[in-house]
Design an enzyme around this catalytic site. Structure first.
Site, PDB file in Angstrom:
ATOM      1  N   LYS A  31       0.637   4.108  -2.815  1.00  0.00           N
ATOM      2  CA  LYS A  31       0.364   5.517  -2.464  1.00  0.00           C
ATOM      3  C   LYS A  31       1.442   6.421  -3.031  1.00  0.00           C
ATOM      4  O   LYS A  31       1.167   7.450  -3.626  1.00  0.00           O
ATOM      5  CB  LYS A  31       0.383   5.669  -0.956  1.00  0.00           C
ATOM      6  CG  LYS A  31      -0.735   5.792  -0.050  1.00  0.00           C
ATOM      7  CD  LYS A  31      -2.118   6.068  -0.293  1.00  0.00           C
ATOM      8  CE  LYS A  31      -2.783   5.535  -1.495  1.00  0.00           C
ATOM      9  NZ  LYS A  31      -3.918   4.676  -1.252  1.00  0.00           N
ATOM     10  N   LYS A  72     -11.166   8.481  -9.214  1.00  0.00           N
ATOM     11  CA  LYS A  72     -11.516   7.943  -7.902  1.00  0.00           C
ATOM     12  C   LYS A  72     -12.230   6.614  -8.009  1.00  0.00           C
ATOM     13  O   LYS A  72     -11.985   5.702  -7.242  1.00  0.00           O
ATOM     14  CB  LYS A  72     -12.409   8.959  -7.182  1.00  0.00           C
ATOM     15  CG  LYS A  72     -12.803   8.555  -5.777  1.00  0.00           C
ATOM     16  CD  LYS A  72     -11.620   8.584  -4.861  1.00  0.00           C
ATOM     17  CE  LYS A  72     -11.935   8.108  -3.475  1.00  0.00           C
ATOM     18  NZ  LYS A  72     -10.698   7.784  -2.736  1.00  0.00           N
ATOM     19  N   GLU A 100       0.835  -1.200   0.000  1.00  0.00           N
ATOM     20  CA  GLU A 100       0.000   0.000   0.000  1.00  0.00           C
ATOM     21  C   GLU A 100       0.873   1.254   0.000  1.00  0.00           C
ATOM     22  O   GLU A 100       0.555   2.242  -0.675  1.00  0.00           O
ATOM     23  CB  GLU A 100      -0.946  -0.046   1.214  1.00  0.00           C
ATOM     24  CG  GLU A 100      -1.830   1.165   1.416  1.00  0.00           C
ATOM     25  CD  GLU A 100      -2.765   1.464   0.241  1.00  0.00           C
ATOM     26  OE1 GLU A 100      -2.886   0.661  -0.689  1.00  0.00           O
ATOM     27  OE2 GLU A 100      -3.361   2.556   0.263  1.00  0.00           O
ATOM     28  N   HIS A 106      15.852 -12.279  -3.823  1.00  0.00           N
ATOM     29  CA  HIS A 106      15.627 -13.195  -4.955  1.00  0.00           C
ATOM     30  C   HIS A 106      15.475 -12.430  -6.263  1.00  0.00           C
ATOM     31  O   HIS A 106      14.664 -12.800  -7.114  1.00  0.00           O
ATOM     32  CB  HIS A 106      14.389 -14.062  -4.685  1.00  0.00           C
ATOM     33  CG  HIS A 106      14.529 -14.936  -3.483  1.00  0.00           C
ATOM     34  ND1 HIS A 106      15.393 -16.005  -3.424  1.00  0.00           N
ATOM     35  CD2 HIS A 106      13.949 -14.864  -2.257  1.00  0.00           C
ATOM     36  CE1 HIS A 106      15.316 -16.579  -2.236  1.00  0.00           C
ATOM     37  NE2 HIS A 106      14.452 -15.897  -1.496  1.00  0.00           N
TER      38      HIS A 106
HETATM   39  C1  AGP Z   1      -5.989   3.838  -4.330  1.00  0.00           C
HETATM   40  O1  AGP Z   1      -5.539   5.005  -3.770  1.00  0.00           O
HETATM   41  C2  AGP Z   1      -6.931   3.953  -5.454  1.00  0.00           C
HETATM   42  N1  AGP Z   1      -7.905   4.933  -5.282  1.00  0.00           N
HETATM   43  C3  AGP Z   1      -7.423   2.608  -6.017  1.00  0.00           C
HETATM   44  O2  AGP Z   1      -6.427   1.656  -5.961  1.00  0.00           O
HETATM   45  C4  AGP Z   1      -8.729   2.039  -5.383  1.00  0.00           C
HETATM   46  O3  AGP Z   1      -8.464   1.518  -4.120  1.00  0.00           O
HETATM   47  C5  AGP Z   1      -9.281   0.957  -6.324  1.00  0.00           C
HETATM   48  O4  AGP Z   1      -9.612   1.547  -7.548  1.00  0.00           O
HETATM   49  C6  AGP Z   1     -10.485   0.253  -5.746  1.00  0.00           C
HETATM   50  O5  AGP Z   1     -11.529   1.140  -5.496  1.00  0.00           O
HETATM   51  P1  AGP Z   1     -12.777   0.728  -4.638  1.00  0.00           P
HETATM   52  O6  AGP Z   1     -12.309   0.490  -3.233  1.00  0.00           O
HETATM   53  O7  AGP Z   1     -13.711   1.891  -4.754  1.00  0.00           O
HETATM   54  O8  AGP Z   1     -13.339  -0.524  -5.224  1.00  0.00           O
END
Ligand code: AGP
Length: 590
Positions: free
Chosen positions: A467, A585, A463, A486
């Protein structure tokens, strides 16, 4: 992957629509546009952000209109491909979120019938279809058009000579907002909060019309009523609240979110809703994408540790292409938005294989919540920044609670005690912001970064890398610490810093060994360590101390360090933190 809005009432429509569109930019921001009712329609659109478009519009006396903010799927971002899209006469305008899968066939047919297309979008077929079927009543024409459309859509249609805004949704989110003699349409709640908190979540397959006199909703041609909901988020909650970026605000909201979430989960009401989920089943499938997948990795670890249950975890996007759907009696889909196309498709597939499906989602009324047998809501509130932060922490809260609450034995008091104290532990990390910023300022000078962790902190390393890359554009990769020798070792040098998560758990000694090996290759080491851990002091170049915490809960605090590191690194590099390039988003297309 786009945001749509509609308004009809007594206010100046362009002001309302621009305000509401600005709050939907997290859904897409490569271009935007408006159509305002009048004779003729006023159309303003361009490949710019909403604030820039606003500067170019001269005031129009109109109290009704539609708007769109785009994330390109068919054709690059440009003025012509921006919505609204018009018919040949310029008197019908359409905004659309989703993908029309049979648009090429329809476009060919319509072209043969004499329609002229100017954009590369799938959406433009809708305005031409409405034109084709229009015999005086806009609603009837839209309904006829819907019959030939395949794919997903949330659409709003306006015409210069009809008082109605006509809407329809299928596999794309859409809500109605209710004011005093005024009505709103939008993809999502934050768009409306400045004007109303009274909302109707439309069901898949719903269509209808709004006029200043009221709303009519139909389903399969029949009038239906849908429940009105009161939203308890304030408009202010959906704003930046004094922080420079939504992301920082959302990171700082985590203690209060955890506090509310934990107290809700600990209330008998919430636990009784999910108490029957596991029953006697001893295996569960988890499906998710991106950050939610990382939360699910931690959820797998915790579930297997606390319950006598085995968890199979799949990336939803890969699960959809397995040659055979594995049967699991239970499936949990983790999706902040509840609208991620890959996750929804995977959940459908699991359901078709007769699995009982639970959605863990942050959005009440989302497609995932409504298509699942059980829903466990995270209570993160609206998350505007594209980079998921508070929704991830809230997902962890839900996954931990699910594991804790399903245990046939009573939950050990020591676990409950630590669970209740998570908000203050997270606050302690936030109070270390300045120390984390120092490390971030150093990281900002590199172009390649590795993250390592072991056990429950390996997903946190993943994660952290996600990020950092998404908002700072630094190439970052994460490895389970034992794997780094590895192959990735070949890339280690003084130009490749390594961020190591070293909690005092059963992986501690192995982590120290790996760090020694990394330093021998010249890589600067940034170590996230418990503040009472002296074993590592001389081994790392930069230390980020965090409060001591029971092993199993450590991701709640180590992941907050990852978020702040990414945030301050991106800030130092001058990146557009809340709206990183090429990302949106909510990924509502496959
Ligand atoms: C991460 O910062 C992203 N916004 C992206 O990986 C996100 O978690 C992914 O698109 C899944 O989205 P969701 O949780 O709305 O299904």
């Amino acid at each position: 992957m786009c945001g749509i809005v509609g308004y009809t009432g007594w206010r100046e429509a362009q002001v309302v629509l621009l305000n509401n569109l600005a709050r939907l930019e997290y859904r897409g921001y490569d271009s935007c546009g408006l159509a305002l009712r009048g004779s003729p329609l006023t159309i303003v659109k361009d490949a710019v952000r909403v604030a820039e478009l606003a500067k170019t519009i001269t005031p129009v006396k109109s109290t009704s209109g539609i708007g769109h903010t785009r994330w390109a799927t068919h054709g690059p971002p440009c003025k012509i491909n921006a919505h609204p899209h018009l018919d040949c006469t310029g008197s019908i305008a359409v905004v659309h979120n989703g993908v029309i899968t049979n648009y090429e066939k329809l476009r060919k047919q319509l072209t043969e019938e004499g329609h002229k297309f100017i954009s590369e979008t799938d959406t433009e077929v809708i305005s031409h279809l409405v034109e084709k079927y229009l015999k005086g009543n806009l609603e009837e024409a839209v309904n006829s058009a819907l019959k030939v459309l395949e794919g997903s859509y949330a659409i709003i249609v306006i015409a210069d000579n009809d008082p109605a805004l006509v809407f329809a949704r299928k596999d794309s989110p859409m809500i109605l907002g209710i004011g005093e003699k005024e009505y709103f349409i939008a993809s999502d709640v934050p768009a409306l909060l400045e004007y109303t908190n009274r909302v109707i979540y439309l069901e898949d397959g719903d269509a209808g019309v709004v006029t200043p006199q009221g709303i009519k909703i139909t389903h399969a041609g029949q009038p239906v009523t849908r429940e009105e909901n009161k939203i308890h988020w304030t408009a202010d909650q959906a704003q930046k609240g004094g922080y420079e970026h939504y992301m920082l605000k959302e990171i700082h909201e985590q203690p209060s979110i955890l506090r509310e979430t934990i107290s809700e989960y600990l209330s008998s009401q919430s636990s009784s809703d999910i108490s029957s989920f596991y029953g006697n089943n001893k295996s569960v499938l988890m499906l998710a994408c991106g950050t939610s997948y990382h939360a699910a990795m931690i959820g797998k670890y915790v579930t297997e540790k606390l319950l006598n249950t085995s968890v199979r975890l799949e990336m939803a996007s890969e699960f959809n292409y397995l040659s055979r759907t594995p049967y699991f009696p239970l499936t949990i889909g983790i999706t902040q938005s509840g609208e991620t196309a890959d996750t929804l498709k995977a959940l459908r597939r699991a359901k078709e294989a007769h699995s009982m499906v639970m959605a863990i989602t942050n959005v009440v009324g989302s497609t995932a919540s409504r298509s699942s047998n059980y829903v466990l809501y995270t209570r993160a509130g609206p998350e505007i920044s594209v980079a998921a932060t508070k929704s991830f922490t809230a997902q962890l809260g839900a996954l931990y609670w699910l594991a804790l609450s399903q245990s046939s034995l009573s939950i050990p008091e020591i676990l409950l005690h630590e669970f209740r104290h998570l908000p203050s532990k997270v606050q302690e990390v936030l109070d270390m912001e300045e120390v984390i910023k120092l490390s971030a300022n150093k990281l900002a000078g590199y172009e390649n970064v590795f993250f390592i962790g072991r056990g429950i902190n390996y997903p946190v390393a993943l994660e952290g890398a996600l990020k950092l890359k998404e908002i700072s554009y630094i190439h970052s990769e994460a490895y389970a610490a034992g794997e780094i020798k590895h192959g990735p070792f070949a890339l280690l040098s003084n130009k490749t810093p390594v961020i190591a998560i070293v909690m005092r758990d059963n992986c501690h000694d192995a982590m120290l060994t790996t760090i020694k090996e990394i330093r021998a290759r010249g890589s600067p080491v940034f170590a996230i360590v418990e503040d009472t851990d002296t074993a590592i002091v001389d081994m790392a170049d930069y230390l980020i101390p965090v409060p001591s915490i029971m092993d199993i809960f450590s991701p709640f605090i180590t992941s907050v360090v990852m978020q702040l590191l990414a945030y301050f690194t991106a800030k130092k590099r001058g990146c557009p933190i809340d709206f990183p390039r090429n990302l949106a988003k909510s990924v509502t297309v496959e």
